[in-house]
Design a protein around this motif. Structure first.
Motif, PDB file in Angstrom:
ATOM      1  N   SER A 203       0.791  -1.232   0.000  1.00  0.00           N
ATOM      2  CA  SER A 203       0.000   0.000   0.000  1.00  0.00           C
ATOM      3  C   SER A 203       0.823   1.283   0.000  1.00  0.00           C
ATOM      4  N   ASP A 204       2.151   1.199  -0.011  1.00  0.00           N
ATOM      5  CA  ASP A 204       2.908   2.456  -0.108  1.00  0.00           C
ATOM      6  C   ASP A 204       4.150   2.363  -0.989  1.00  0.00           C
ATOM      7  N   ILE A 205       4.301   1.282  -1.740  1.00  0.00           N
ATOM      8  CA  ILE A 205       5.451   1.188  -2.632  1.00  0.00           C
ATOM      9  C   ILE A 205       5.430   2.341  -3.636  1.00  0.00           C
ATOM     10  N   LEU A 206       6.592   2.906  -3.883  1.00  0.00           N
ATOM     11  CA  LEU A 206       6.797   4.028  -4.813  1.00  0.00           C
ATOM     12  C   LEU A 206       6.047   5.291  -4.403  1.00  0.00           C
ATOM     13  N   SER A 207       5.707   5.402  -3.127  1.00  0.00           N
ATOM     14  CA  SER A 207       5.076   6.632  -2.642  1.00  0.00           C
ATOM     15  C   SER A 207       6.118   7.614  -2.112  1.00  0.00           C
ATOM     16  N   ARG A 208       7.384   7.175  -2.023  1.00  0.00           N
ATOM     17  CA  ARG A 208       8.472   7.972  -1.461  1.00  0.00           C
ATOM     18  C   ARG A 208       9.788   7.300  -1.854  1.00  0.00           C
ATOM     19  N   PRO A 209      10.889   8.034  -1.783  1.00  0.00           N
ATOM     20  CA  PRO A 209      12.191   7.394  -2.022  1.00  0.00           C
ATOM     21  C   PRO A 209      12.419   6.276  -1.014  1.00  0.00           C
ATOM     22  N   LEU A 210      13.126   5.249  -1.436  1.00  0.00           N
ATOM     23  CA  LEU A 210      13.279   4.050  -0.613  1.00  0.00           C
ATOM     24  C   LEU A 210      14.745   3.626  -0.586  1.00  0.00           C
ATOM     25  N   GLU A 211      15.232   3.323   0.610  1.00  0.00           N
ATOM     26  CA  GLU A 211      16.569   2.744   0.751  1.00  0.00           C
ATOM     27  C   GLU A 211      16.468   1.258   0.404  1.00  0.00           C
ATOM     28  N   THR A 212      16.292   0.975  -0.859  1.00  0.00           N
ATOM     29  CA  THR A 212      15.982  -0.382  -1.299  1.00  0.00           C
ATOM     30  C   THR A 212      17.058  -1.379  -0.898  1.00  0.00           C
ATOM     31  N   GLN A 213      18.305  -0.923  -0.861  1.00  0.00           N
ATOM     32  CA  GLN A 213      19.397  -1.842  -0.540  1.00  0.00           C
ATOM     33  C   GLN A 213      19.272  -2.430   0.865  1.00  0.00           C
ATOM     34  N   ARG A 214      18.467  -1.823   1.722  1.00  0.00           N
ATOM     35  CA  ARG A 214      18.285  -2.357   3.067  1.00  0.00           C
ATOM     36  C   ARG A 214      17.400  -3.598   3.060  1.00  0.00           C
ATOM     37  N   PHE A 215      16.736  -3.853   1.952  1.00  0.00           N
ATOM     38  CA  PHE A 215      15.758  -4.934   1.896  1.00  0.00           C
ATOM     39  C   PHE A 215      16.256  -6.086   1.034  1.00  0.00           C
ATOM     40  N   ALA A 216      16.094  -7.296   1.570  1.00  0.00           N
ATOM     41  CA  ALA A 216      16.418  -8.490   0.791  1.00  0.00           C
ATOM     42  C   ALA A 216      15.292  -8.836  -0.168  1.00  0.00           C
ATOM     43  N   LEU A 217      14.067  -8.516   0.222  1.00  0.00           N
ATOM     44  CA  LEU A 217      12.901  -8.817  -0.617  1.00  0.00           C
ATOM     45  C   LEU A 217      11.787  -7.842  -0.272  1.00  0.00           C
ATOM     46  N   ILE A 218      11.129  -7.346  -1.295  1.00  0.00           N
ATOM     47  CA  ILE A 218       9.943  -6.493  -1.165  1.00  0.00           C
ATOM     48  C   ILE A 218       8.850  -7.113  -2.016  1.00  0.00           C
ATOM     49  N   TYR A 219       7.642  -7.161  -1.495  1.00  0.00           N
ATOM     50  CA  TYR A 219       6.527  -7.598  -2.332  1.00  0.00           C
ATOM     51  C   TYR A 219       5.366  -6.628  -2.196  1.00  0.00           C
ATOM     52  N   ALA A 220       4.535  -6.572  -3.237  1.00  0.00           N
ATOM     53  CA  ALA A 220       3.436  -5.603  -3.242  1.00  0.00           C
ATOM     54  C   ALA A 220       2.374  -6.017  -4.244  1.00  0.00           C
ATOM     55  N   GLY A 221       1.147  -6.125  -3.781  1.00  0.00           N
ATOM     56  CA  GLY A 221       0.022  -6.198  -4.700  1.00  0.00           C
ATOM     57  C   GLY A 221      -0.066  -4.873  -5.435  1.00  0.00           C
TER      58      GLY A 221
ATOM     59  N   GLY B 191       8.171  13.484 -11.957  1.00  0.00           N
ATOM     60  CA  GLY B 191       9.419  13.906 -11.354  1.00  0.00           C
ATOM     61  C   GLY B 191      10.063  12.855 -10.485  1.00  0.00           C
ATOM     62  N   GLY B 192       9.534  11.624 -10.541  1.00  0.00           N
ATOM     63  CA  GLY B 192      10.114  10.541  -9.768  1.00  0.00           C
ATOM     64  C   GLY B 192       9.648  10.531  -8.327  1.00  0.00           C
ATOM     65  N   LEU B 193      10.305   9.728  -7.502  1.00  0.00           N
ATOM     66  CA  LEU B 193       9.810   9.476  -6.153  1.00  0.00           C
ATOM     67  C   LEU B 193       9.950  10.668  -5.224  1.00  0.00           C
ATOM     68  N   ALA B 194      10.958  11.514  -5.408  1.00  0.00           N
ATOM     69  CA  ALA B 194      11.086  12.692  -4.553  1.00  0.00           C
ATOM     70  C   ALA B 194       9.894  13.624  -4.752  1.00  0.00           C
ATOM     71  N   ALA B 195       9.499  13.839  -5.995  1.00  0.00           N
ATOM     72  CA  ALA B 195       8.352  14.706  -6.274  1.00  0.00           C
ATOM     73  C   ALA B 195       7.052  14.061  -5.802  1.00  0.00           C
ATOM     74  N   ILE B 196       6.924  12.756  -6.000  1.00  0.00           N
ATOM     75  CA  ILE B 196       5.726  12.040  -5.538  1.00  0.00           C
ATOM     76  C   ILE B 196       5.617  12.127  -4.022  1.00  0.00           C
ATOM     77  N   ALA B 197       6.732  11.983  -3.316  1.00  0.00           N
ATOM     78  CA  ALA B 197       6.712  12.039  -1.847  1.00  0.00           C
ATOM     79  C   ALA B 197       6.247  13.403  -1.351  1.00  0.00           C
ATOM     80  N   GLU B 198       6.751  14.473  -1.964  1.00  0.00           N
ATOM     81  CA  GLU B 198       6.343  15.815  -1.546  1.00  0.00           C
ATOM     82  C   GLU B 198       4.859  16.029  -1.810  1.00  0.00           C
ATOM     83  N   ARG B 199       4.396  15.567  -2.935  1.00  0.00           N
ATOM     84  CA  ARG B 199       2.969  15.654  -3.263  1.00  0.00           C
ATOM     85  C   ARG B 199       2.133  14.881  -2.234  1.00  0.00           C
TER      86      ARG B 199
END
Length: 361
Positions: A175-193, A258-266
């Motif tokens: 429910s929040d993937i790509l809603s903000r910048p993400l430190e993806t490298q901290r995660f071994a696996l992410i899943y999302a409907g 504008g990518g995730l930074a712009a999406i997060a501010e919005r």
């Protein structure tokens, strides 16, 4: 047909430009004389979509070839089982941090596969908050640590990721993937409907790091192995072709914003518009989640009584604001304001809330 503001929790609002392009291409995809719904998943046209969607997602998440992007089926609920089947071997255990209804479901399903333990839980508060780092009781030998990044029912969200040492961190980000910048490298696996921020129902996104993938069990039915889908680039069997096509269009739309930074501010501005009305209502509106853990995707609140809540939903619906009833398990009001919801929708809801309070407070 007049437009409405769609506050449904999922399947949820999609960007208007995405729907319009899909409408234009529905009968004839890029001059091929047929719909993407009719094309073979082995066709060059679909393979290009599949590849482009995976590459776009990696670029937005800021990762390279060390991660695989998989397009699967079965929703996040299938991942509740597929994850421990692949990564919870006999004799091992996995840590689960419980922050709401969806984290509970993931934990319960893991317990059907192997040994799962609760590393922290906020059930005693009614899942109104996220546990602090000091509250976590982690097993350093756990196969992985699982979190749910945003709880749609209770409206709480992780704003600071837990420190888990060398243990692989796994997240349900439906429910929040790509809603903000993400430190993806901290995660071994992410899943999302996909049906909240990424596209329509029918496809589930899995982003998995290669070193974690290499730990997966091979003693499983072929379709339940992440390795099967990684090796075949999600084309081992017929994928949900139209849903992946739609995800690719949504990813392109996010780039255009504008990518995730712009999406997060919005998203921060939208959420602040609604939370401001709640906080300035002198108790007429009562936010469900603790302020420091409020979700930017699902704004949950209560009114003085259930009669007023029903009236609120009915009047809002009549004014073109759909999907505001809270989840049946908790009641109240829930406004889901995913990426595709514009500021105009939140402004309209805030104005309605202010007027409703004036008339009923």
């Amino acid at each position: 047909m007049s437009a409405i503001y769609n506050f449904n929790a999922g399947p949820a609002i999609l960007p208007a430009p995405v729907l319009e392009r899909a409408q234009r291409e529905l009968r004839d995809y890029q001059g091929r004389g047929m719909s993407i719904l009719e094309m073979s998943h082995r066709s060059p046209e679909y393979e290009a979509i599949n590849t482009e969607a995976a590459e776009r997602l990696k670029r937005l998440l800021g990762v390279g070839e060390e991660y695989h992007v998989l397009f699967l089926q079965g929703g996040a609920s299938m991942q509740f089982a597929m994850l421990p089947l692949n990564f919870l071997p006999p004799g091992a255990s996995a840590d689960y941090i419980l922050t709401g209804a969806w984290a509970e479901k993931a934990f319960e399903e893991a317990g059907r596969v192997g040994q799962a333990r609760v590393a922290a839980s906020t059930a005693e508060t009614g899942y109104r908050n996220i546990p602090l780092q000091a509250d976590l009781v982690l097993d350093p030998h756990a196969a992985y640590v699982h979190i749910t990044s945003n709880e749609t029912i209770q409206g709480v969200q992780w704003h600071t990721w837990p420190a888990v040492g060398d243990t692989p961190l796994v997240a349900d980000m439906s429910s929040d993937i790509l809603s903000r910048p993400l430190e993806t490298q901290r995660f071994a696996l992410i899943y999302a409907g996909a049906q909240k921020n990424l596209g329509p129902a029918g496809v589930t996104i899995v982003v998995i790091r290669d070193d974690f993938l290499r730990r997966a069990s091979s003693n499983l039915p072929v379709m339940l192995r992440y390795a099967t889908h990684a090796k075949n680039r999600s084309l081992y069997n017929t994928p949900p072709v139209f849903a992946v096509y739609m995800v690719n269009l949504v990813l392109a739309w996010i780039d255009e914003q504008g990518g995730l930074a712009a999406i997060a501010e919005r998203n921060r501005r939208k959420a602040a518009t609604l939370y401001r009305v709640i906080d300035e209502s002198s108790g007429f509106y009562r936010g469900y989640a603790a302020p420091e853990h409020r979700s930017l995707m699902n704004v949950t609140f209560r009114l003085p009584d259930e009669t007023l809540e029903k009236r609120f939903v009915a009047e809002a619906t009549a004014q073109g604001m759909a999907g505001l009833a809270g989840h049946r398990s908790v009641g109240g009001i829930r406004a889901s304001i995913y990426n595709a919801m514009g500021q105009d929708g939140c402004d309209a809801l805030a104005a309605f809330m202010t007027d409703f309070m004036r008339r009923n407070g």
